[in-house]
Enzyme design. Structure first.
Site, short mmCIF file in Angstrom:
data_model
loop_
_atom_site.label_atom_id
_atom_site.label_comp_id
_atom_site.label_asym_id
_atom_site.label_seq_id
_atom_site.Cartn_x
_atom_site.Cartn_y
_atom_site.Cartn_z
N SER A 1 0.83 -1.21 0.00
CA SER A 1 0.00 0.00 0.00
C SER A 1 0.87 1.26 0.00
O SER A 1 0.35 2.37 0.01
CB SER A 1 -0.93 0.00 1.22
OG SER A 1 -0.19 -0.20 2.40
N ASN B 1 -2.05 -2.76 13.31
CA ASN B 1 -3.50 -2.59 13.30
C ASN B 1 -3.94 -1.34 14.06
O ASN B 1 -4.80 -0.58 13.58
CB ASN B 1 -4.18 -3.84 13.88
CG ASN B 1 -3.91 -5.06 13.02
OD1 ASN B 1 -3.40 -4.93 11.91
ND2 ASN B 1 -4.23 -6.24 13.54
N THR C 1 -40.03 26.73 -8.94
CA THR C 1 -40.28 25.33 -8.58
C THR C 1 -40.43 24.63 -9.92
O THR C 1 -40.93 25.23 -10.89
CB THR C 1 -41.56 25.17 -7.74
OG1 THR C 1 -42.68 25.62 -8.49
CG2 THR C 1 -41.48 25.95 -6.43
N HIS C 2 -39.98 23.40 -9.99
CA HIS C 2 -39.99 22.65 -11.27
C HIS C 2 -39.23 23.39 -12.37
O HIS C 2 -39.50 23.19 -13.55
CB HIS C 2 -41.42 22.37 -11.77
CG HIS C 2 -42.35 21.87 -10.72
ND1 HIS C 2 -42.66 20.54 -10.55
CD2 HIS C 2 -43.04 22.53 -9.75
CE1 HIS C 2 -43.51 20.41 -9.54
NE2 HIS C 2 -43.75 21.59 -9.03
N SER D 1 -13.63 28.15 -26.19
CA SER D 1 -13.71 27.02 -27.12
C SER D 1 -12.64 27.22 -28.19
O SER D 1 -12.40 28.35 -28.62
CB SER D 1 -15.09 26.95 -27.76
OG SER D 1 -15.01 26.29 -29.00
N ASN E 1 -17.23 29.02 -21.55
CA ASN E 1 -17.86 27.85 -20.95
C ASN E 1 -17.66 27.79 -19.43
O ASN E 1 -16.55 28.04 -18.95
CB ASN E 1 -17.29 26.57 -21.59
CG ASN E 1 -17.65 26.48 -23.06
OD1 ASN E 1 -18.73 26.91 -23.46
ND2 ASN E 1 -16.75 25.94 -23.87
N GLU F 1 -19.32 23.01 -14.24
CA GLU F 1 -19.68 21.68 -14.74
C GLU F 1 -18.92 20.58 -14.00
O GLU F 1 -19.48 19.54 -13.63
CB GLU F 1 -19.39 21.58 -16.24
CG GLU F 1 -20.28 22.50 -17.08
CD GLU F 1 -19.71 22.67 -18.48
OE1 GLU F 1 -19.89 21.75 -19.29
OE2 GLU F 1 -19.09 23.71 -18.77
N TYR G 1 -9.59 -6.73 12.58
CA TYR G 1 -8.93 -6.23 11.37
C TYR G 1 -8.88 -7.30 10.28
O TYR G 1 -8.59 -8.47 10.55
CB TYR G 1 -7.50 -5.77 11.69
CG TYR G 1 -6.75 -5.29 10.46
CD1 TYR G 1 -6.90 -4.00 10.00
CD2 TYR G 1 -5.95 -6.17 9.72
CE1 TYR G 1 -6.24 -3.57 8.85
CE2 TYR G 1 -5.29 -5.75 8.58
CZ TYR G 1 -5.45 -4.45 8.15
OH TYR G 1 -4.82 -4.03 7.01
N GLN H 1 -7.41 -2.26 4.05
CA GLN H 1 -6.38 -1.45 3.40
C GLN H 1 -6.96 -0.71 2.19
O GLN H 1 -6.40 0.28 1.72
CB GLN H 1 -5.22 -2.36 2.96
CG GLN H 1 -4.08 -1.64 2.29
CD GLN H 1 -2.85 -2.52 2.18
OE1 GLN H 1 -2.15 -2.74 3.17
NE2 GLN H 1 -2.58 -3.03 1.00
N LYS I 1 -8.18 3.58 2.05
CA LYS I 1 -7.46 4.86 1.96
C LYS I 1 -7.59 5.59 0.63
O LYS I 1 -7.89 6.79 0.60
CB LYS I 1 -5.99 4.65 2.29
CG LYS I 1 -5.77 4.35 3.77
CD LYS I 1 -4.36 3.92 4.04
CE LYS I 1 -4.28 2.87 5.11
NZ LYS I 1 -5.14 1.68 4.94
N1 ARG Z 1 -1.20 -1.38 5.32
C1 ARG Z 1 -2.15 -1.91 6.27
C2 ARG Z 1 -3.50 -1.21 6.06
O1 ARG Z 1 -3.53 -0.20 5.45
C3 ARG Z 1 -1.66 -1.67 7.64
C4 ARG Z 1 -2.17 -2.66 8.64
C5 ARG Z 1 -1.63 -4.00 8.36
N2 ARG Z 1 -1.92 -4.91 9.39
C6 ARG Z 1 -1.66 -6.21 9.24
N3 ARG Z 1 -1.96 -6.97 10.23
N4 ARG Z 1 -1.14 -6.70 8.15
O2 ARG Z 1 -4.53 -1.66 6.50
#
Ligand code: ARG
Length: 467
Positions: free
Chosen positions: A32, A119, A164-165, A286, A294, A299, A326, A331, A334
Protein backbone atom coordinates in the site's frame (compact mmCIF):
# COMPACT_ATOMS: atom_id res chain seq x y z
CA UNK A 1 19.42 -11.98 8.70
CA UNK A 2 17.71 -11.14 5.43
CA UNK A 3 17.99 -7.77 3.77
CA UNK A 4 14.73 -5.77 3.80
CA UNK A 5 15.62 -4.16 0.50
CA UNK A 6 16.36 -7.47 -1.23
CA UNK A 7 13.09 -8.51 -2.89
CA UNK A 8 14.05 -12.18 -2.91
CA UNK A 9 14.57 -12.51 0.83
CA UNK A 10 11.84 -13.09 3.41
CA UNK A 11 10.45 -9.92 4.99
CA UNK A 12 12.63 -8.78 7.91
CA UNK A 13 9.71 -7.23 9.69
CA UNK A 14 7.63 -10.39 9.93
CA UNK A 15 9.49 -13.05 7.95
CA UNK A 16 10.81 -15.18 10.85
CA UNK A 17 8.77 -18.19 9.87
CA UNK A 18 9.09 -17.70 6.11
CA UNK A 19 11.70 -19.52 4.04
CA UNK A 20 11.20 -17.43 0.91
CA UNK A 21 9.88 -14.04 -0.05
CA UNK A 22 6.56 -13.26 -1.68
CA UNK A 23 6.05 -13.49 -5.42
CA UNK A 24 6.26 -10.24 -7.32
CA UNK A 25 2.52 -10.31 -7.86
CA UNK A 26 1.89 -10.85 -4.15
CA UNK A 27 4.05 -7.83 -3.41
CA UNK A 28 2.11 -5.81 -5.96
CA UNK A 29 -1.31 -6.65 -4.56
CA UNK A 30 -0.19 -6.44 -0.94
CA UNK A 31 1.77 -3.21 -0.96
CA UNK A 32 0.00 0.00 0.00
CA UNK A 33 3.08 2.23 0.09
CA UNK A 34 2.15 3.69 -3.30
CA UNK A 35 -0.72 5.52 -1.63
CA UNK A 36 -0.40 5.29 2.15
CA UNK A 37 2.84 7.27 2.10
CA UNK A 38 0.43 10.18 2.40
CA UNK A 39 0.11 9.19 6.05
CA UNK A 40 3.81 9.75 6.82
CA UNK A 41 3.33 12.78 9.08
CA UNK A 42 0.57 11.07 11.06
CA UNK A 43 2.59 7.87 11.30
CA UNK A 44 5.59 9.74 12.66
CA UNK A 45 3.46 11.71 15.12
CA UNK A 46 1.85 8.50 16.36
CA UNK A 47 5.21 6.76 16.72
CA UNK A 48 6.74 9.69 18.57
CA UNK A 49 3.85 9.77 21.03
CA UNK A 50 4.09 6.00 21.46
CA UNK A 51 7.86 6.03 22.09
CA UNK A 52 7.62 8.87 24.61
CA UNK A 53 4.88 6.96 26.45
CA UNK A 54 6.91 3.72 26.44
CA UNK A 55 9.78 5.58 28.10
CA UNK A 56 7.53 7.37 30.59
CA UNK A 57 6.18 3.97 31.62
CA UNK A 58 9.65 2.43 31.93
CA UNK A 59 8.99 0.00 29.05
CA UNK A 60 11.96 1.28 27.03
CA UNK A 61 14.85 3.44 28.20
CA UNK A 62 14.73 7.23 27.85
CA UNK A 63 17.90 7.00 25.82
CA UNK A 64 16.23 4.71 23.29
CA UNK A 65 13.12 6.90 23.24
CA UNK A 66 15.24 9.94 22.54
CA UNK A 67 17.08 8.21 19.71
CA UNK A 68 13.72 7.08 18.29
CA UNK A 69 12.23 10.59 18.55
CA UNK A 70 15.20 12.20 16.83
CA UNK A 71 15.45 9.47 14.24
CA UNK A 72 11.79 9.92 13.35
CA UNK A 73 12.24 13.68 12.96
CA UNK A 74 15.18 13.07 10.65
CA UNK A 75 13.01 10.70 8.62
CA UNK A 76 10.28 13.34 8.48
CA UNK A 77 12.78 15.78 6.91
CA UNK A 78 14.00 13.07 4.59
CA UNK A 79 10.47 12.39 3.34
CA UNK A 80 9.67 16.08 3.00
CA UNK A 81 12.87 16.65 1.06
CA UNK A 82 11.79 13.85 -1.30
CA UNK A 83 14.76 11.55 -0.70
CA UNK A 84 13.27 8.79 1.40
CA UNK A 85 13.85 5.35 -0.16
CA UNK A 86 10.26 4.06 -0.27
CA UNK A 87 10.01 0.40 -1.23
CA UNK A 88 7.01 -1.83 -1.90
CA UNK A 89 8.88 -4.77 -0.40
CA UNK A 90 8.24 -3.13 2.94
CA UNK A 91 4.55 -3.02 2.12
CA UNK A 92 3.32 0.12 3.75
CA UNK A 93 4.23 3.42 5.34
CA UNK A 94 4.50 1.85 8.79
CA UNK A 95 7.10 -0.75 7.86
CA UNK A 96 8.96 1.61 5.54
CA UNK A 97 9.47 4.15 8.30
CA UNK A 98 10.25 1.60 10.97
CA UNK A 99 12.86 -0.18 8.83
CA UNK A 100 14.45 3.13 7.94
CA UNK A 101 14.54 4.09 11.61
CA UNK A 102 16.47 0.96 12.46
CA UNK A 103 18.76 1.57 9.51
CA UNK A 104 19.51 5.01 10.94
CA UNK A 105 19.64 4.45 14.71
CA UNK A 106 20.26 0.70 15.08
CA UNK A 107 18.95 -1.46 17.95
CA UNK A 108 16.75 1.23 19.53
CA UNK A 109 14.66 1.37 16.38
CA UNK A 110 13.65 -2.24 16.90
CA UNK A 111 12.11 -1.38 20.27
CA UNK A 112 9.57 1.08 18.86
CA UNK A 113 7.06 -1.61 17.96
CA UNK A 114 6.76 -2.83 21.58
CA UNK A 115 3.12 -2.94 22.75
CA UNK A 116 1.87 -1.91 19.35
CA UNK A 117 0.64 -3.47 16.12
CA UNK A 118 0.19 -2.11 12.66
CA UNK A 119 -3.50 -2.59 13.30
CA UNK A 120 -3.73 0.13 15.95
CA UNK A 121 -1.00 2.07 14.15
CA UNK A 122 -2.95 2.38 10.90
CA UNK A 123 -6.15 3.08 12.84
CA UNK A 124 -4.57 6.04 14.61
CA UNK A 125 -2.75 7.33 11.51
CA UNK A 126 -5.89 7.27 9.42
CA UNK A 127 -8.02 8.87 12.12
CA UNK A 128 -5.52 11.70 12.46
CA UNK A 129 -5.58 12.20 8.70
CA UNK A 130 -9.37 12.17 8.41
CA UNK A 131 -9.65 14.47 11.43
CA UNK A 132 -7.39 16.94 9.68
CA UNK A 133 -9.57 16.75 6.58
CA UNK A 134 -12.63 17.53 8.70
CA UNK A 135 -10.84 20.68 9.87
CA UNK A 136 -10.00 21.58 6.30
CA UNK A 137 -13.56 21.01 5.16
CA UNK A 138 -14.84 23.18 8.01
CA UNK A 139 -12.43 25.98 7.06
CA UNK A 140 -13.30 25.64 3.37
CA UNK A 141 -17.01 25.76 4.08
CA UNK A 142 -16.60 28.82 6.28
CA UNK A 143 -14.88 30.59 3.39
CA UNK A 144 -17.63 29.53 1.02
CA UNK A 145 -20.34 30.75 3.38
CA UNK A 146 -18.58 34.12 3.55
CA UNK A 147 -18.59 34.34 -0.24
CA UNK A 148 -22.35 33.65 -0.39
CA UNK A 149 -22.93 36.14 2.44
CA UNK A 150 -21.12 38.87 0.52
CA UNK A 151 -23.30 38.18 -2.53
CA UNK A 152 -26.43 38.23 -0.36
CA UNK A 153 -25.47 41.50 1.25
CA UNK A 154 -24.83 43.20 -2.08
CA UNK A 155 -28.22 42.18 -3.46
CA UNK A 156 -30.43 41.68 -0.42
CA UNK A 157 -33.38 43.36 -2.17
CA UNK A 158 -32.72 42.58 -5.83
CA UNK A 159 -35.70 40.73 -7.24
CA UNK A 160 -35.41 37.58 -9.28
CA UNK A 161 -37.74 34.75 -10.16
CA UNK A 162 -38.03 31.97 -7.61
CA UNK A 163 -38.53 28.58 -9.26
CA UNK A 164 -40.28 25.33 -8.58
CA UNK A 165 -39.99 22.65 -11.27
CA UNK A 166 -37.67 25.20 -12.91
CA UNK A 167 -40.85 27.08 -13.81
CA UNK A 168 -41.31 30.63 -12.57
CA UNK A 169 -43.09 30.39 -9.22
CA UNK A 170 -42.93 33.62 -7.20
CA UNK A 171 -40.55 36.56 -7.11
CA UNK A 172 -37.80 36.21 -4.52
CA UNK A 173 -34.73 38.23 -3.71
CA UNK A 174 -31.18 37.50 -4.84
CA UNK A 175 -30.10 37.79 -1.22
CA UNK A 176 -32.64 35.18 -0.21
CA UNK A 177 -31.41 32.75 -2.84
CA UNK A 178 -27.78 33.24 -1.79
CA UNK A 179 -28.69 32.75 1.86
CA UNK A 180 -30.36 29.44 1.06
CA UNK A 181 -26.86 28.14 0.27
CA UNK A 182 -25.45 29.63 3.46
CA UNK A 183 -27.96 27.46 5.36
CA UNK A 184 -27.04 24.34 3.37
CA UNK A 185 -23.30 24.80 3.75
CA UNK A 186 -23.72 25.61 7.44
CA UNK A 187 -25.39 22.24 7.93
CA UNK A 188 -22.58 20.59 5.98
CA UNK A 189 -20.10 22.31 8.24
CA UNK A 190 -21.86 21.06 11.35
CA UNK A 191 -21.87 17.54 9.92
CA UNK A 192 -18.07 17.63 9.63
CA UNK A 193 -17.89 19.05 13.14
CA UNK A 194 -20.12 16.28 14.51
CA UNK A 195 -18.09 13.62 12.73
CA UNK A 196 -14.88 15.14 14.07
CA UNK A 197 -16.19 15.16 17.64
CA UNK A 198 -17.17 11.51 17.41
CA UNK A 199 -13.94 10.33 15.81
CA UNK A 200 -11.72 12.13 18.29
CA UNK A 201 -10.87 9.05 20.36
CA UNK A 202 -7.45 7.43 20.17
CA UNK A 203 -7.20 3.77 19.09
CA UNK A 204 -3.45 3.58 19.76
CA UNK A 205 -2.70 0.96 22.41
CA UNK A 206 -5.39 -1.45 21.23
CA UNK A 207 -2.37 -3.29 19.78
CA UNK A 208 -3.22 -6.16 17.43
CA UNK A 209 -6.77 -6.49 18.75
CA UNK A 210 -6.81 -7.49 22.41
CA UNK A 211 -4.80 -4.77 24.13
CA UNK A 212 -1.38 -5.51 25.63
CA UNK A 213 0.24 -6.92 28.77
CA UNK A 214 2.74 -4.02 28.82
CA UNK A 215 1.86 -1.30 31.34
CA UNK A 216 1.08 1.35 28.69
CA UNK A 217 -0.64 4.67 29.37
CA UNK A 218 -3.25 5.17 26.67
CA UNK A 219 -4.41 8.46 28.17
CA UNK A 220 -0.94 9.89 27.67
CA UNK A 221 -0.76 9.02 23.97
CA UNK A 222 -4.35 10.16 23.43
CA UNK A 223 -3.52 13.55 24.96
CA UNK A 224 -0.26 13.89 23.03
CA UNK A 225 -2.10 13.39 19.74
CA UNK A 226 -4.91 15.82 20.58
CA UNK A 227 -7.61 13.21 21.15
CA UNK A 228 -10.30 13.67 23.78
CA UNK A 229 -9.74 10.19 25.25
CA UNK A 230 -8.61 6.69 24.31
CA UNK A 231 -11.14 4.37 22.65
CA UNK A 232 -12.79 2.02 25.13
CA UNK A 233 -12.76 -1.32 23.30
CA UNK A 234 -9.64 -2.68 21.65
CA UNK A 235 -11.53 -4.93 19.20
CA UNK A 236 -13.65 -2.02 18.01
CA UNK A 237 -10.56 0.22 17.85
CA UNK A 238 -8.75 -1.81 15.21
CA UNK A 239 -11.78 -2.92 13.23
CA UNK A 240 -14.02 0.03 12.58
CA UNK A 241 -13.78 2.66 9.88
CA UNK A 242 -17.05 4.38 10.61
CA UNK A 243 -15.15 7.63 11.17
CA UNK A 244 -14.06 7.50 7.52
CA UNK A 245 -17.58 6.62 6.41
CA UNK A 246 -18.98 9.56 8.33
CA UNK A 247 -16.47 11.83 6.67
CA UNK A 248 -17.43 10.46 3.26
CA UNK A 249 -21.13 10.78 4.01
CA UNK A 250 -20.68 14.40 5.05
CA UNK A 251 -18.51 14.97 1.97
CA UNK A 252 -21.16 13.42 -0.28
CA UNK A 253 -23.94 15.62 1.07
CA UNK A 254 -21.72 18.66 0.74
CA UNK A 255 -20.76 17.72 -2.83
CA UNK A 256 -24.45 17.28 -3.61
CA UNK A 257 -25.05 20.86 -2.43
CA UNK A 258 -22.11 22.07 -4.49
CA UNK A 259 -23.54 20.30 -7.53
CA UNK A 260 -26.87 22.06 -7.15
CA UNK A 261 -25.41 25.53 -7.17
CA UNK A 262 -23.05 24.45 -9.95
CA UNK A 263 -26.08 23.51 -12.03
CA UNK A 264 -27.71 26.86 -11.30
CA UNK A 265 -24.55 28.60 -12.44
CA UNK A 266 -24.53 26.63 -15.67
CA UNK A 267 -28.14 27.63 -16.34
CA UNK A 268 -27.82 31.20 -15.11
CA UNK A 269 -24.67 31.97 -17.09
CA UNK A 270 -26.21 30.78 -20.38
CA UNK A 271 -27.08 33.30 -23.10
CA UNK A 272 -30.75 32.43 -22.63
CA UNK A 273 -30.78 33.32 -18.91
CA UNK A 274 -27.95 35.83 -18.41
CA UNK A 275 -28.72 35.99 -14.66
CA UNK A 276 -25.01 36.01 -13.81
CA UNK A 277 -21.71 36.63 -15.45
CA UNK A 278 -18.91 34.32 -14.39
CA UNK A 279 -15.47 35.85 -14.36
CA UNK A 280 -12.83 34.87 -16.89
CA UNK A 281 -10.94 33.23 -14.05
CA UNK A 282 -13.51 30.44 -13.75
CA UNK A 283 -14.44 29.83 -17.36
CA UNK A 284 -12.75 28.53 -20.49
CA UNK A 285 -12.99 29.27 -24.19
CA UNK A 286 -13.71 27.02 -27.12
CA UNK A 287 -10.97 26.25 -29.64
CA UNK A 288 -13.43 26.50 -32.53
CA UNK A 289 -16.23 28.85 -31.44
CA UNK A 290 -14.69 32.23 -30.59
CA UNK A 291 -17.79 33.59 -28.83
CA UNK A 292 -17.86 30.82 -26.22
CA UNK A 293 -17.25 31.22 -22.54
CA UNK A 294 -17.86 27.85 -20.95
CA UNK A 295 -18.61 27.35 -17.25
CA UNK A 296 -16.22 24.38 -16.98
CA UNK A 297 -15.49 24.79 -13.28
CA UNK A 298 -19.21 24.72 -12.53
CA UNK A 299 -19.68 21.68 -14.74
CA UNK A 300 -16.85 19.82 -13.04
CA UNK A 301 -18.29 20.73 -9.66
CA UNK A 302 -21.63 19.38 -10.80
CA UNK A 303 -19.85 16.11 -11.58
CA UNK A 304 -17.64 15.73 -8.51
CA UNK A 305 -20.35 14.11 -6.43
CA UNK A 306 -20.03 11.14 -8.76
CA UNK A 307 -16.63 10.21 -7.49
CA UNK A 308 -17.20 11.30 -3.89
CA UNK A 309 -20.36 9.25 -3.59
CA UNK A 310 -18.57 6.48 -5.48
CA UNK A 311 -15.88 6.44 -2.79
CA UNK A 312 -18.58 6.32 -0.13
CA UNK A 313 -20.28 3.34 -1.73
CA UNK A 314 -16.89 1.66 -2.25
CA UNK A 315 -15.91 1.93 1.40
CA UNK A 316 -19.33 0.79 2.62
CA UNK A 317 -18.95 -2.22 0.36
CA UNK A 318 -15.45 -2.96 1.66
CA UNK A 319 -16.64 -2.84 5.26
CA UNK A 320 -19.90 -4.69 4.83
CA UNK A 321 -19.94 -8.14 6.38
CA UNK A 322 -16.35 -8.04 7.70
CA UNK A 323 -16.10 -10.19 10.79
CA UNK A 324 -14.23 -8.54 13.68
CA UNK A 325 -11.53 -7.45 13.88
CA UNK A 326 -8.93 -6.23 11.37
CA UNK A 327 -8.90 -7.76 7.89
CA UNK A 328 -6.65 -6.73 5.04
CA UNK A 329 -9.76 -5.71 3.11
CA UNK A 330 -9.54 -2.55 5.17
CA UNK A 331 -6.38 -1.45 3.40
CA UNK A 332 -8.75 -0.57 0.56
CA UNK A 333 -10.15 2.30 2.65
CA UNK A 334 -7.46 4.86 1.96
CA UNK A 335 -7.40 5.56 -1.76
CA UNK A 336 -11.14 6.17 -1.75
CA UNK A 337 -10.97 8.60 1.13
CA UNK A 338 -7.90 10.36 -0.25
CA UNK A 339 -9.55 10.87 -3.61
CA UNK A 340 -12.85 12.01 -2.12
CA UNK A 341 -11.11 14.45 0.24
CA UNK A 342 -8.97 15.90 -2.57
CA UNK A 343 -12.02 16.35 -4.77
CA UNK A 344 -14.00 17.98 -2.00
CA UNK A 345 -11.28 20.46 -0.98
CA UNK A 346 -10.64 21.43 -4.58
CA UNK A 347 -14.37 21.76 -5.15
CA UNK A 348 -14.85 24.01 -2.13
CA UNK A 349 -11.97 26.23 -3.21
CA UNK A 350 -13.25 26.46 -6.78
CA UNK A 351 -16.79 27.23 -5.72
CA UNK A 352 -15.59 29.90 -3.29
CA UNK A 353 -13.64 31.53 -6.10
CA UNK A 354 -16.54 31.40 -8.54
CA UNK A 355 -19.06 32.78 -6.07
CA UNK A 356 -16.73 35.59 -5.03
CA UNK A 357 -16.06 36.59 -8.62
CA UNK A 358 -19.50 36.26 -10.19
CA UNK A 359 -21.64 39.30 -10.99
CA UNK A 360 -25.41 39.15 -10.85
CA UNK A 361 -27.18 40.95 -13.69
CA UNK A 362 -29.65 42.95 -11.65
CA UNK A 363 -31.72 44.25 -14.57
CA UNK A 364 -32.08 40.85 -16.20
CA UNK A 365 -33.07 39.31 -12.88
CA UNK A 366 -35.71 41.97 -12.38
CA UNK A 367 -37.20 41.57 -15.85
CA UNK A 368 -37.27 37.81 -15.42
CA UNK A 369 -38.91 38.19 -12.01
CA UNK A 370 -41.87 39.99 -13.54
CA UNK A 371 -42.44 37.51 -16.33
CA UNK A 372 -44.27 34.21 -16.18
CA UNK A 373 -47.17 35.55 -14.07
CA UNK A 374 -44.92 35.40 -11.02
CA UNK A 375 -47.29 37.51 -8.91
CA UNK A 376 -50.32 35.28 -9.47
CA UNK A 377 -50.17 34.08 -5.86
CA UNK A 378 -50.10 37.70 -4.67
CA UNK A 379 -53.24 38.33 -6.70
CA UNK A 380 -54.98 35.28 -5.21
CA UNK A 381 -53.93 36.36 -1.69
CA UNK A 382 -55.30 39.86 -2.39
CA UNK A 383 -58.67 38.39 -3.41
CA UNK A 384 -58.76 36.57 -0.06
CA UNK A 385 -57.70 39.58 2.01
CA UNK A 386 -59.56 42.38 0.19
CA UNK A 387 -62.70 40.60 -1.01
CA UNK A 388 -62.97 37.82 1.58
CA UNK A 389 -62.94 35.06 -1.04
CA UNK A 390 -62.05 31.54 0.16
CA UNK A 391 -58.51 30.76 -1.06
CA UNK A 392 -59.65 27.96 -3.40
CA UNK A 393 -62.06 30.31 -5.13
CA UNK A 394 -59.42 33.07 -5.29
CA UNK A 395 -57.08 30.53 -6.88
CA UNK A 396 -59.69 29.77 -9.52
CA UNK A 397 -60.39 33.45 -10.31
CA UNK A 398 -56.65 34.12 -10.58
CA UNK A 399 -56.25 31.15 -12.88
CA UNK A 400 -58.87 32.64 -15.19
CA UNK A 401 -57.03 36.00 -15.15
CA UNK A 402 -53.72 34.28 -15.97
CA UNK A 403 -55.41 32.49 -18.87
CA UNK A 404 -56.79 35.83 -20.11
CA UNK A 405 -53.35 37.49 -19.92
CA UNK A 406 -51.82 34.55 -21.70
CA UNK A 407 -54.41 34.81 -24.48
CA UNK A 408 -53.66 38.50 -24.84
CA UNK A 409 -49.93 37.93 -24.71
CA UNK A 410 -49.37 40.24 -21.74
CA UNK A 411 -48.47 40.01 -18.06
CA UNK A 412 -50.93 40.31 -15.17
CA UNK A 413 -50.29 44.00 -14.37
CA UNK A 414 -51.00 44.83 -18.06
CA UNK A 415 -54.65 43.74 -17.82
CA UNK A 416 -57.08 46.64 -17.44
CA UNK A 417 -59.39 46.94 -14.44
CA UNK A 418 -62.38 46.31 -16.74
CA UNK A 419 -60.84 43.13 -18.08
CA UNK A 420 -60.21 41.94 -14.52
CA UNK A 421 -63.76 42.86 -13.46
CA UNK A 422 -65.12 40.76 -16.31
CA UNK A 423 -63.71 37.75 -14.42
CA UNK A 424 -64.70 38.94 -10.94
CA UNK A 425 -66.84 42.05 -10.53
CA UNK A 426 -65.54 42.84 -7.03
CA UNK A 427 -61.97 43.57 -8.12
CA UNK A 428 -60.87 47.20 -7.52
CA UNK A 429 -57.90 49.26 -8.69
CA UNK A 430 -56.14 48.45 -5.39
CA UNK A 431 -55.21 45.11 -6.90
CA UNK A 432 -52.45 46.74 -8.98
CA UNK A 433 -50.57 47.46 -5.76
CA UNK A 434 -49.82 43.75 -5.29
CA UNK A 435 -48.97 42.90 -8.88
CA UNK A 436 -45.52 44.51 -8.86
CA UNK A 437 -42.60 42.25 -8.01
CA UNK A 438 -41.06 44.68 -5.51
CA UNK A 439 -44.29 44.78 -3.53
CA UNK A 440 -44.57 41.04 -3.78
CA UNK A 441 -41.21 40.35 -2.16
CA UNK A 442 -41.65 43.13 0.40
CA UNK A 443 -44.89 41.51 1.54
CA UNK A 444 -43.31 38.10 2.29
CA UNK A 445 -42.34 39.06 5.83
CA UNK A 446 -43.01 35.71 7.52
CA UNK A 447 -39.96 34.38 9.41
CA UNK A 448 -37.51 32.99 6.88
CA UNK A 449 -39.43 34.61 4.02
CA UNK A 450 -37.97 36.51 1.09
CA UNK A 451 -38.77 40.08 2.23
CA UNK A 452 -35.53 42.12 2.16
CA UNK A 453 -35.89 42.90 5.88
CA UNK A 454 -36.05 39.22 6.68
CA UNK A 455 -33.09 38.52 4.43
CA UNK A 456 -31.05 41.30 6.03
CA UNK A 457 -31.82 39.92 9.47
CA UNK A 458 -30.51 36.50 8.40
CA UNK A 459 -27.40 38.06 6.86
CA UNK A 460 -26.72 39.92 10.11
CA UNK A 461 -27.21 36.75 12.16
CA UNK A 462 -24.70 34.83 10.01
CA UNK A 463 -22.19 37.66 9.88
CA UNK A 464 -22.18 37.65 13.65
CA UNK A 465 -21.93 33.87 13.81
CA UNK A 466 -18.99 33.74 11.40
CA UNK A 467 -17.26 36.61 13.19
N1 ARG B 1 -1.20 -1.38 5.32
C1 ARG B 1 -2.15 -1.91 6.27
C2 ARG B 1 -3.50 -1.21 6.06
O1 ARG B 1 -3.53 -0.20 5.45
C3 ARG B 1 -1.66 -1.67 7.64
C4 ARG B 1 -2.17 -2.66 8.64
C5 ARG B 1 -1.63 -4.00 8.36
N2 ARG B 1 -1.92 -4.91 9.39
C6 ARG B 1 -1.66 -6.21 9.24
N3 ARG B 1 -1.96 -6.97 10.23
N4 ARG B 1 -1.14 -6.70 8.15
O2 ARG B 1 -4.53 -1.66 6.50
Amino acid sequence: MSDPRDPKSANTMWGGRFAEGPSAIMTAINASIGFDQRLYAQDIAGSRAHAAMLAAQGIISSKDAEAIGEGLLAILSEIEAGNFPFTPDLEDIHLNIEARLTERIGEAGKRLHTARSRNDQVAVDFRLWVRDQCDQAIAGLTGLMRAFLAQAEAGADWVMPGFTHLQTAQPVTWGHHMMAYVEMFARDRSRFQDARNRMNECPLGAAALAGTSFPIDRHMTARALGFDRPTANSLDSVSDRDFALEFLAAASICAMHLSRFAEELVIWSSAQFRFVRLSDRWTTGSSIMPQKKNPDAAELLRAKLGRILGATVALFTVMKGLALTYSKDMQEDKEQVFDAADSLMLGLAAMTGMVSDMTANREVLKAAAASGFSTATDLADWLVKALGLPFREAHHVTGALVAMAERKGCDLPDLTLEQMQSVHAGITADVFGVLGVENSVRSRTSYGGTAPDQVRAQIARWQKALG
